[in-house]
Write an enzyme that holds these catalytic residues in place. Structure first.
Site, PDB file in Angstrom:
ATOM      1  N   GLU A  38       0.856  -1.190   0.000  1.00 35.94           N
ATOM      2  CA  GLU A  38       0.000   0.000   0.000  1.00 35.94           C
ATOM      3  C   GLU A  38       0.891   1.239   0.000  1.00 35.94           C
ATOM      4  OE1 GLU A  38      -3.255   1.046  -0.260  1.00 35.94           O
ATOM      5  OE2 GLU A  38      -2.363   3.029   0.065  1.00 35.94           O
ATOM      6  N   GLN A  39       0.587   2.159  -0.909  1.00 32.86           N
ATOM      7  CA  GLN A  39       1.449   3.341  -1.027  1.00 32.86           C
ATOM      8  C   GLN A  39       1.327   4.298   0.170  1.00 32.86           C
ATOM      9  OE1 GLN A  39       0.256   5.596  -4.481  1.00 32.86           O
ATOM     10  NE2 GLN A  39      -1.766   6.063  -3.670  1.00 32.86           N
ATOM     11  N   ARG A 112     -17.455   3.604   5.117  1.00 37.92           N
ATOM     12  CA  ARG A 112     -16.303   2.996   4.444  1.00 37.92           C
ATOM     13  C   ARG A 112     -15.212   2.581   5.424  1.00 37.92           C
ATOM     14  NH1 ARG A 112     -15.135   4.107  -1.110  1.00 37.92           N
ATOM     15  NH2 ARG A 112     -17.008   4.897  -2.103  1.00 37.92           N
ATOM     16  N   TYR A 221     -28.410   8.869   3.205  1.00 37.06           N
ATOM     17  CA  TYR A 221     -28.806   7.668   3.941  1.00 37.06           C
ATOM     18  C   TYR A 221     -28.121   7.662   5.309  1.00 37.06           C
ATOM     19  CZ  TYR A 221     -24.575   5.962   1.434  1.00 37.06           C
ATOM     20  OH  TYR A 221     -23.327   5.826   0.868  1.00 37.06           O
ATOM     21  N   ASP A 298     -11.098  -1.116  -9.369  1.00 37.57           N
ATOM     22  CA  ASP A 298     -11.078   0.104 -10.171  1.00 37.57           C
ATOM     23  C   ASP A 298      -9.905   0.149 -11.146  1.00 37.57           C
ATOM     24  OD1 ASP A 298     -13.364   1.072  -8.996  1.00 37.57           O
ATOM     25  OD2 ASP A 298     -12.444   2.857  -8.109  1.00 37.57           O
TER      26      ASP A 298
HETATM   27  C1  LIG Z   1     -18.593   9.359  -4.901  1.00 39.14           C
HETATM   28  C2  LIG Z   1     -18.437   7.866  -4.961  1.00 39.14           C
HETATM   29  C3  LIG Z   1     -19.405   7.037  -4.393  1.00 39.14           C
HETATM   30  C4  LIG Z   1     -19.286   5.662  -4.496  1.00 39.14           C
HETATM   31  N1  LIG Z   1     -20.272   4.886  -3.954  1.00 39.14           N
HETATM   32  C5  LIG Z   1     -20.191   3.538  -4.083  1.00 39.14           C
HETATM   33  C6  LIG Z   1     -21.228   2.710  -3.530  1.00 39.14           C
HETATM   34  O1  LIG Z   1     -22.184   3.205  -2.940  1.00 39.14           O
HETATM   35  N2  LIG Z   1     -21.109   1.347  -3.680  1.00 39.14           N
HETATM   36  C7  LIG Z   1     -20.026   0.772  -4.318  1.00 39.14           C
HETATM   37  O2  LIG Z   1     -19.962  -0.463  -4.410  1.00 39.14           O
HETATM   38  N3  LIG Z   1     -19.034   1.539  -4.846  1.00 39.14           N
HETATM   39  C8  LIG Z   1     -19.092   2.907  -4.732  1.00 39.14           C
HETATM   40  N4  LIG Z   1     -18.085   3.681  -5.253  1.00 39.14           N
HETATM   41  C9  LIG Z   1     -16.947   3.032  -5.936  1.00 39.14           C
HETATM   42  C10 LIG Z   1     -15.914   2.493  -4.963  1.00 39.14           C
HETATM   43  O3  LIG Z   1     -15.506   3.493  -4.057  1.00 39.14           O
HETATM   44  C11 LIG Z   1     -14.704   1.987  -5.722  1.00 39.14           C
HETATM   45  O4  LIG Z   1     -15.098   1.257  -6.856  1.00 39.14           O
HETATM   46  C12 LIG Z   1     -13.853   1.077  -4.838  1.00 39.14           C
HETATM   47  O5  LIG Z   1     -13.419   1.779  -3.696  1.00 39.14           O
HETATM   48  C13 LIG Z   1     -12.652   0.538  -5.627  1.00 39.14           C
HETATM   49  O6  LIG Z   1     -11.834  -0.219  -4.769  1.00 39.14           O
HETATM   50  P1  LIG Z   1     -10.365  -0.622  -5.237  1.00 39.14           P
HETATM   51  O7  LIG Z   1      -9.792  -1.380  -4.089  1.00 39.14           O
HETATM   52  O8  LIG Z   1     -10.394  -1.231  -6.577  1.00 39.14           O
HETATM   53  O9  LIG Z   1      -9.599   0.775  -5.416  1.00 39.14           O
HETATM   54  P2  LIG Z   1      -9.265   1.907  -4.350  1.00 39.14           P
HETATM   55  O10 LIG Z   1     -10.287   1.997  -3.298  1.00 39.14           O
HETATM   56  O11 LIG Z   1      -8.934   3.131  -5.127  1.00 39.14           O
HETATM   57  O12 LIG Z   1      -7.933   1.372  -3.644  1.00 39.14           O
HETATM   58  C14 LIG Z   1      -6.688   1.412  -4.290  1.00 39.14           C
HETATM   59  C15 LIG Z   1      -5.598   1.364  -3.217  1.00 39.14           C
HETATM   60  O13 LIG Z   1      -4.345   1.253  -3.864  1.00 39.14           O
HETATM   61  C16 LIG Z   1      -3.432   2.182  -3.330  1.00 39.14           C
HETATM   62  N5  LIG Z   1      -2.495   2.507  -4.416  1.00 39.14           N
HETATM   63  C17 LIG Z   1      -2.714   3.268  -5.502  1.00 39.14           C
HETATM   64  N6  LIG Z   1      -1.623   3.293  -6.294  1.00 39.14           N
HETATM   65  C18 LIG Z   1      -0.706   2.512  -5.676  1.00 39.14           C
HETATM   66  C19 LIG Z   1       0.626   2.130  -6.023  1.00 39.14           C
HETATM   67  N7  LIG Z   1       1.196   2.556  -7.144  1.00 39.14           N
HETATM   68  N8  LIG Z   1       1.310   1.321  -5.189  1.00 39.14           N
HETATM   69  C20 LIG Z   1       0.723   0.868  -4.021  1.00 39.14           C
HETATM   70  N9  LIG Z   1      -0.528   1.212  -3.651  1.00 39.14           N
HETATM   71  C21 LIG Z   1      -1.242   2.011  -4.478  1.00 39.14           C
HETATM   72  C22 LIG Z   1      -4.310   3.359  -2.903  1.00 39.14           C
HETATM   73  O14 LIG Z   1      -3.680   4.155  -1.933  1.00 39.14           O
HETATM   74  C23 LIG Z   1      -5.535   2.630  -2.367  1.00 39.14           C
HETATM   75  O15 LIG Z   1      -5.395   2.268  -1.016  1.00 39.14           O
HETATM   76  C24 LIG Z   1     -18.178   5.080  -5.165  1.00 39.14           C
HETATM   77  C25 LIG Z   1     -17.196   5.892  -5.714  1.00 39.14           C
HETATM   78  C26 LIG Z   1     -17.317   7.276  -5.619  1.00 39.14           C
HETATM   79  C27 LIG Z   1     -16.250   8.140  -6.245  1.00 39.14           C
END
Ligand SMILES: Cc1cc2nc3c(=O)[nH]c(=O)nc-3n(C[C@H](O)[C@H](O)[C@H](O)COP(=O)(O)OP(=O)(O)OC[C@H]3O[C@@H](n4cnc5c(N)ncnc54)[C@H](O)[C@@H]3O)c2cc1C
Length: 399
Positions: A38-39, A112, A221, A298
């Site tokens: 984790e960065q 969250r 909510y 994502d």
């Molecule tokens: C306004 C908003 C509302 C939302 N509401 C919902 C909802 O109600 N329900 C739902 O299911 N989804 C919702 N989402 C979507 C959801 O937040 C994301 O899809 C989800 O958090 C993605 O998770 P992830 O682990 O793929 O990525 P992230 O949560 O972005 O995690 C990525 C992690 O990787 C780390 N990282 C990044 N680059 C590096 C690197 N080079 N080296 C090491 N670490 C790194 C980051 O620091 C982070 O901790 C919402 C999004 C937004 C913007």
């Protein structure tokens, strides 16, 4: 005779968000060791709410922490869609017992940080998961069956599989796909969390409520055992550049919402410490795998939040990837290909569906809004459940 491990060296999970941590847990369940990189200097999430469909809870159950996740949730009774100009209901979809029985799990909302905390604890408790902070991955290198993550400080960590779960601006994706910056949607989202006593009493509904208005919508909510309300207000203002978490004054943000009725507008006036994000997504993409490197969450399929499914899809990815490694008995190439083939159509449907929902349900005006209202008001709860079957009915395993 001891059976051969599914992966002979640890997997490297780049990113400790919801997707990365769920993946480490899924791998651990199959006996696969992993190192999460984790960065940031600590594992954490932003202080806001998240909606979770039954499919997220199917994933939690599969990953072994369904009860811990359910303990953090507020179980809402309905999804309420309101016309923000008329101040009148458009759709009221019950998510009470019949919904839970049909889909086998609840629709819930959760803070969250609480959800992420459950995942961090479960990872910390696992002897198969190593967690590292201040570990920013900048690139990868691979030779044969060995893949190496290269960190910003120059150190190198080798493993049998590298999972790019590093979010919207993924470094792993930049190397694997090389498709540049994400698409800026031109939609600005403002977030605030307020104590429940500051929420107008007449709007303290046990619902995930969405007020849809021309080029804007407002969501609220209850969260954290009803201690706070999550507020999210979005306007389609053609914002040209990505922004993440910038503080903004109420006067400034109010400009995008002044055309809505008094009740939804009062939600904005009651918010505090608003912060803004300019939303981004990407076109669906079929390149998720490069040898022993694979994308997830994502990093693979960033979506607008309008179906509230980004995190749910990341959780399903975690389930699917670990399941495929097991079902292909450690044939990593076959497992990654199967994962890719299974996950792309489903996540692409969410990416495209989210854009369509923004345009046709959340933001239309005039005759298009009238059309939306007439179609959606004619539907029964069962009609909505049938529409949602493809999304909530599965397990993330193609079933
Ligand atoms: C306004 C908003 C509302 C939302 N509401 C919902 C909802 O109600 N329900 C739902 O299911 N989804 C919702 N989402 C979507 C959801 O937040 C994301 O899809 C989800 O958090 C993605 O998770 P992830 O682990 O793929 O990525 P992230 O949560 O972005 O995690 C990525 C992690 O990787 C780390 N990282 C990044 N680059 C590096 C690197 N080079 N080296 C090491 N670490 C790194 C980051 O620091 C982070 O901790 C919402 C999004 C937004 C913007």
């Amino acid at each position: 005779m001891t059976s051969k491990p599914l992966l002979d060296r640890p997997a490297i999970v780049c990113g400790g968000g919801i997707g990365g941590l769920a993946t480490a847990l899924g791998l651990a369940q199959k006996g696969i060791r992993s190192t999460v990189l984790e960065q940031a200097s600590r594992f954490g999430e932003i202080g806001a709410g998240i909606q979770l469909g039954p499919n997220a809870f199917h994933a939690f159950d599969y990953l072994g922490f369904g009860d811990a996740a359910r303990a953090q949730a507020v179980y809402i009774d309905r999804l309420a869609l309101m016309d923000a100009i008329e101040d009148a209901p458009i759709a009221d979809i019950p998510v009470d017992e019949p919904f839970r029985t049909r889909f086998g799990n609840p629709y819930a909302v959760v803070h969250r940080a609480d959800l992420h905390g459950v995942l961090v604890k479960a990872c910390m408790d696992s002897p198969l998961i190593e967690m590292r902070t201040d570990a920013r991955v900048v690139a990868y290198d691979q030779k044969g069956d060995t893949v190496t993550a290269i960190l910003a400080d120059g150190s190198r960590i080798a493993g049998g599989l590298l999972i790019g779960a590093d979010g919207l601006r993924s470094a792993i994706r930049a190397q694997l796909v090389g498709d540049g910056e994400p698409r800026v949607s031109g939609h600005t989202t403002y977030r605030s969390v307020i104590p429940t006593e500051k929420m107008p009493e007449e709007l303290r509904w046990n619902a995930a409520t969405l007020w849809a208005g021309p080029k804007c919508h407002i969501v609220h909510y209850p969260l954290s055992g009803w201690k706070v309300f999550n507020l999210v207000a979005t306007c389609h203002d053609d914002a040209p550049e990505p922004v993440s978490g910038k503080p903004v004054s109420k006067q400034e943000m109010r400009k995008g919402f002044e055309h809505v009725a008094a009740r939804p507008l009062s939600i904005i006036d009651n918010g505090e410490d608003w912060r803004l994000w300019v939303l981004c997504d990407r076109e669906p993409c079929e390149t998720w795998v490069d040898g022993r490197v694979v994308l997830l969450g994502d990093a693979a399929h960033p979506t607008l939040q309008y179906m509230a499914q980004g995190a749910c899809m990341a959780l399903e990815d975690a389930v699917c990837l670990s399941h495929k490694l097991e079902s292909h008995d450690g044939d990593v190439d076959a497992a990654l290909e199967d994962y890719r083939l299974e996950r792309i159509p489903r996540t692409a449907r969410v990416q495209m569906g989210s854009r369509l929902m923004g345009d046709h349900i959340f933001h239309p005006s005039g005759a298009r809004a009238m059309l939306r209202n007439s179609i959606m008001r004619a539907k029964t709860a069962e009609d909505y459940y049938d529409d949602l079957q493809w999304l909530y009915g599965g397990t993330g395993l193609g079933g």
